[in-house]
Structures are given as C-alpha cells and as structure tokens.
Motif scaffolding. Structure first.
Motif, mmCIF file in Angstrom:
data_model
loop_
_atom_site.group_PDB
_atom_site.id
_atom_site.type_symbol
_atom_site.label_atom_id
_atom_site.label_comp_id
_atom_site.label_asym_id
_atom_site.label_seq_id
_atom_site.Cartn_x
_atom_site.Cartn_y
_atom_site.Cartn_z
ATOM 1 N N LEU A 58 0.838 -1.207 0.000
ATOM 2 C CA LEU A 58 0.000 0.000 0.000
ATOM 3 C C LEU A 58 0.868 1.250 0.000
ATOM 4 C CD1 LEU A 58 -2.599 -0.931 2.792
ATOM 5 C CD2 LEU A 58 -2.883 -1.157 0.314
ATOM 6 N N ASN A 59 0.551 2.184 -0.881
ATOM 7 C CA ASN A 59 1.147 3.524 -0.854
ATOM 8 C C ASN A 59 2.672 3.452 -0.720
ATOM 9 O OD1 ASN A 59 -1.600 3.472 0.807
ATOM 10 N ND2 ASN A 59 -1.516 5.392 -0.328
ATOM 11 N N LEU A 69 -1.658 -7.664 -4.343
ATOM 12 C CA LEU A 69 -2.376 -6.408 -4.561
ATOM 13 C C LEU A 69 -1.424 -5.257 -4.331
ATOM 14 C CD1 LEU A 69 -4.974 -4.608 -4.815
ATOM 15 C CD2 LEU A 69 -5.250 -4.901 -2.331
ATOM 16 N N ILE A 70 -1.339 -4.354 -5.291
ATOM 17 C CA ILE A 70 -0.555 -3.124 -5.160
ATOM 18 C C ILE A 70 -1.531 -1.958 -5.268
ATOM 19 C CG2 ILE A 70 1.474 -1.854 -5.939
ATOM 20 C CD1 ILE A 70 2.117 -4.754 -5.335
ATOM 21 N N ALA A 71 -1.575 -1.084 -4.260
ATOM 22 C CA ALA A 71 -2.586 -0.019 -4.253
ATOM 23 C C ALA A 71 -2.009 1.280 -3.712
ATOM 24 C CB ALA A 71 -3.795 -0.434 -3.417
ATOM 25 N N THR A 72 -2.594 2.380 -4.166
ATOM 26 C CA THR A 72 -2.240 3.691 -3.639
ATOM 27 C C THR A 72 -3.432 4.621 -3.815
ATOM 28 O OG1 THR A 72 -0.465 5.341 -3.579
ATOM 29 C CG2 THR A 72 -1.274 4.746 -5.745
ATOM 30 N N GLY A 73 -3.232 5.889 -3.456
ATOM 31 C CA GLY A 73 -4.274 6.886 -3.619
ATOM 32 C C GLY A 73 -4.027 7.750 -4.838
ATOM 33 N N GLU A 74 -5.099 8.229 -5.414
ATOM 34 C CA GLU A 74 -5.006 9.081 -6.611
ATOM 35 C C GLU A 74 -4.124 10.302 -6.368
ATOM 36 O OE1 GLU A 74 -8.010 11.656 -9.564
ATOM 37 O OE2 GLU A 74 -8.769 10.747 -7.695
ATOM 38 N N TRP A 75 -4.166 10.844 -5.143
ATOM 39 C CA TRP A 75 -3.432 12.068 -4.832
ATOM 40 C C TRP A 75 -2.224 11.821 -3.926
ATOM 41 C CZ3 TRP A 75 -8.647 14.919 -3.575
ATOM 42 C CH2 TRP A 75 -9.308 15.191 -4.786
ATOM 43 N N LEU A 86 1.365 11.871 -3.528
ATOM 44 C CA LEU A 86 2.419 12.529 -4.295
ATOM 45 C C LEU A 86 3.741 11.788 -4.255
ATOM 46 C CD1 LEU A 86 1.750 16.242 -3.197
ATOM 47 C CD2 LEU A 86 0.871 15.015 -5.209
ATOM 48 N N GLY A 87 3.967 10.983 -3.214
ATOM 49 C CA GLY A 87 5.243 10.289 -3.086
ATOM 50 C C GLY A 87 5.201 8.848 -3.531
ATOM 51 N N SER A 88 4.030 8.231 -3.420
ATOM 52 C CA SER A 88 3.829 6.834 -3.830
ATOM 53 C C SER A 88 2.713 6.847 -4.868
ATOM 54 C CB SER A 88 3.449 5.976 -2.620
ATOM 55 O OG SER A 88 4.391 6.144 -1.576
ATOM 56 N N THR A 89 3.096 7.192 -6.072
ATOM 57 C CA THR A 89 2.137 7.621 -7.087
ATOM 58 C C THR A 89 1.406 6.465 -7.761
ATOM 59 O OG1 THR A 89 3.791 7.540 -8.843
ATOM 60 C CG2 THR A 89 3.629 9.605 -7.572
ATOM 61 N N PRO A 90 0.278 6.765 -8.406
ATOM 62 C CA PRO A 90 -0.406 5.741 -9.188
ATOM 63 C C PRO A 90 0.495 5.099 -10.238
ATOM 64 C CG PRO A 90 -1.882 7.590 -8.835
ATOM 65 C CD PRO A 90 -0.536 8.010 -8.305
ATOM 66 N N VAL A 133 -4.573 -1.145 -7.855
ATOM 67 C CA VAL A 133 -5.767 -0.364 -7.529
ATOM 68 C C VAL A 133 -5.331 1.042 -7.148
ATOM 69 C CG1 VAL A 133 -7.689 -0.075 -5.914
ATOM 70 C CG2 VAL A 133 -7.102 -2.358 -6.751
ATOM 71 N N VAL A 134 -6.022 2.044 -7.684
ATOM 72 C CA VAL A 134 -5.807 3.440 -7.297
ATOM 73 C C VAL A 134 -7.135 3.958 -6.747
ATOM 74 C CG1 VAL A 134 -5.221 5.757 -8.077
ATOM 75 C CG2 VAL A 134 -4.016 3.772 -9.047
ATOM 76 N N LEU A 135 -7.142 4.287 -5.464
ATOM 77 C CA LEU A 135 -8.369 4.755 -4.822
ATOM 78 C C LEU A 135 -8.550 6.245 -5.076
ATOM 79 C CD1 LEU A 135 -8.290 2.826 -1.416
ATOM 80 C CD2 LEU A 135 -9.549 2.267 -3.512
ATOM 81 N N ALA A 136 -9.690 6.602 -5.602
ATOM 82 C CA ALA A 136 -9.964 7.981 -6.012
ATOM 83 C C ALA A 136 -9.885 8.948 -4.833
ATOM 84 C CB ALA A 136 -11.347 8.071 -6.663
#
Length: 277
Positions: free
Chosen positions: A118-119, A209-215, A217-221, A237-240
C-alpha cells in the motif's frame, strides 16, 4: 473487540495480535508504529488473525544494528512469525513497510500466502529521488521531526487535518519521539531501496495487490502500476481522491479493498488445494 495488549518476541520485537483465522501481518511506514493500523485491526479481526508490529528502530522494538539493510528488516518479520508459530501469512506493508514486505516475499517465499503493498515506492524519477535524499539529509541534521509539517501536508487532506487536530498532533508527536539513529537508518533505506531486487520480483508467485491513492504525491499511481507489472498476476488499484495515509484517513474504504482481495486470495488458495466451498 477487546483491545490487544502489546507483547514481545525473544528478539524484542513489539507486536499486537488479535482475532482468529488466516494470519494477516501489518507493517507500518517510516516514522510511525503499529498503532497506525487501528482502523484495519478493527475492520479485519472478525475474519482474520491480525498481527501488527513495530519495525526495527520504531515504537517499542529494538534499534537496527549499523548497516542493517532490507534483509535485516525481513528477518525481523520472520522471527516474529516463528515466535507466533505462523507458517504462512498474508503480508500487508504500507510505504516503507511495502519495501519490507517486498524483501520478505523475496527472502522468505515459503512463508508468504499473499502480498499487499500500500502507498509504497517504486522506480522513483530523478526528481523524486533528489527530493527524498534531501529529506534524508534534513533528518540527519535536525532529527526525525525535521520534515513533520511537510510530511503531514503530503499525507493527509486539509479537510481531515482540520477535522482531526488531536490525531494529527499525536502523529506529529510520534514522529518527534522516534529514536534518531533508528529512524535515520530506516529512512535511508526508504530513500534508496525502491528498486531493491526489482529484477527478481517476477519470482513472486502468490496473489498480490498493489494499491495507492489518486493524490499520493510520493507513492504515485504510476509507481503502483509499474510495480504490479513486475509481479505475475498482481492487481493494481488506485483509490480515487485518496492521499498517502489512506489507511488512517479512510479505513472503511481501505478495509473493503483489503477484504475483497483477501477473500479472492483465499478462494485461489482453496482452489489450488482442491478445496470446494
């Protein structure tokens, strides 16, 4: 749910364990500790045995020896599983914890049931690398909380910070209270090891599973997609509208993603073993 009480392994690793079922291990990010996973412990413990621990140099765990690399951090996790008599576990690593999870997957593949990152970071650009190296230098000179304000601004939305000042203050205090040398050793790895054994990632053969957040900035989509492409069958997965600390800021959203993945991983495992539901 009864609040778990922290315990220690023979090597001194501080951990929490609660719930019943397939084991799931949670690895926090640099500068934080096992307490960051409160939302996930509550959300997962009704279905899984949830284990959260303090990484070397963090919380109540011992400081890493000078020169400790990612294999040493992976060995800490292996010792924890040995102590708990857990032959295999799903490993969930957040940010720096994602690097440790990747190292564990490569060094102890027989102990890995499934992998979640995650992230976390992968293949930083020259600009991104220069930025994190500069933050490492600031931490070396001024201590663990040298970048606290900038970090919190990257990690959380402004709305969440404004609505939860006590929690933000507590996280700032956790950052400031880190052992300086333990923090710096860990941060240097975080800053430099995003490509650790990248060519070997294709050997990982478990549900991933590899996931991060849309915003984030350091662990980008883009990092998430690139990392997932290196691991056979990995899901990205990129969570909006989520930032870096999405497990803390949006635990229900993250927990639902994790529960969906864990259920899918269990189905794959049962199919491989010839178990019919």
């Amino acid at each position: 749910m009864i609040q778990p009480v922290a315990e220690r392994t023979p090597a001194g690793t501080s951990y929490l364990a609660t719930g019943q079922g397939q084991p799931v291990v949670l690895i926090h990010g640099v500068g934080l500790n096992k307490e960051m996973w409160g939302g996930q412990i509550v959300g997962l413990a009704s279905d899984y045995r949830v284990i959260a621990y303090d990484m070397l140099g963090h919380g109540q765990s011992p400081r890493p020896a000078s020169g400790t690399g990612l294999p040493g951090y992976a060995a800490q996790l292996a010792e924890l599983l040995e102590h708990l008599q857990v032959p295999q576990a799903t490993i969930i690593g957040f940010s720096m914890g994602g690097l440790v999870a990747r190292a564990f997957a490569l060094h102890y593949p027989q102990r890995l049931a499934a992998l979640v990152v995650l992230n976390s970071v992968f293949n930083r650009s020259a600009e991104q690398r220069a930025g994190v190296i500069a933050r490492t230098a600031q931490a070396a000179e001024h201590g663990p909380d040298a970048n606290a304000e900038a970090a919190l601004a990257r990690w959380f939305s402004r709305e969440y910070q404004a609505a939860n000042p006590a929690q933000i203050a507590a996280i700032r205090q956790i950052l400031a209270s880190n052992d300086p040398q333990g923090y710096l050793t860990t941060y240097e790895l975080f800053a430099t090891q995003d490509m650790y054994r990248a060519d070997d990632l294709a050997s990982i053969q478990v549900p991933t599973l590899i996931a991060t957040g849309e915003w984030d900035l350091g662990s980008t989509p883009d990092m998430t997609v690139q990392l997932a492409q290196r691991i056979p069958g990995a899901q990205s997965v990129v969570l909006a509208e989520q930032r870096h600390m999405m497990p803390v800021e949006s635990p229900r959203l993250v927990n639902q993603m994790l529960l969906d993945f864990l259920g899918h991983a269990r189905t794959l495992s049962d199919s491989a073993k010839g178990i019919v539901a």
